[in-house]
Scaffold this motif. Structure first.
Motif, mmCIF file in Angstrom:
data_model
loop_
_atom_site.group_PDB
_atom_site.id
_atom_site.type_symbol
_atom_site.label_atom_id
_atom_site.label_comp_id
_atom_site.label_asym_id
_atom_site.label_seq_id
_atom_site.Cartn_x
_atom_site.Cartn_y
_atom_site.Cartn_z
ATOM 1 N N TYR A 134 1.086 4.141 -2.998
ATOM 2 C CA TYR A 134 0.827 5.561 -2.792
ATOM 3 C C TYR A 134 2.027 6.413 -3.203
ATOM 4 O O TYR A 134 1.859 7.487 -3.794
ATOM 5 C CB TYR A 134 0.444 5.853 -1.344
ATOM 6 N N VAL A 164 1.883 6.649 -6.958
ATOM 7 C CA VAL A 164 0.855 7.575 -7.420
ATOM 8 C C VAL A 164 1.317 9.022 -7.248
ATOM 9 O O VAL A 164 1.137 9.853 -8.147
ATOM 10 C CB VAL A 164 -0.483 7.326 -6.685
ATOM 11 N N LYS A 204 0.825 -1.203 0.000
ATOM 12 C CA LYS A 204 0.000 0.000 0.000
ATOM 13 C C LYS A 204 0.865 1.262 0.000
ATOM 14 O O LYS A 204 0.600 2.210 -0.740
ATOM 15 C CB LYS A 204 -0.920 -0.015 1.225
#
Length: 53
Positions: free
Chosen positions: A36, A39, A32
């Protein structure tokens, strides 16, 4: 970086399948975080490319 996130996601799925909850949650958290970061870097690069022109 997205590749590493996918690898840790697969590790988390396999660990969860075999009942290793601690390893699965740790690998899922790492996946995760890496996703992130990917992104954020993608959006920053996209904006810098748009403003540069």
């Amino acid at each position: 970086m997205l590749r590493w996130a996918a690898i840790f996601f697969v590790i988390a799925l396999i660990a969860a399948l075999f009942g290793f909850g601690g390893i699965a949650s740790g690998a899922a958290e790492i996946a995760k975080i890496l996703f992130y970061i990917f992104v954020i870097v993608f959006v920053v690069t996209l904006l810098l490319g748009a403003f540069r022109r």
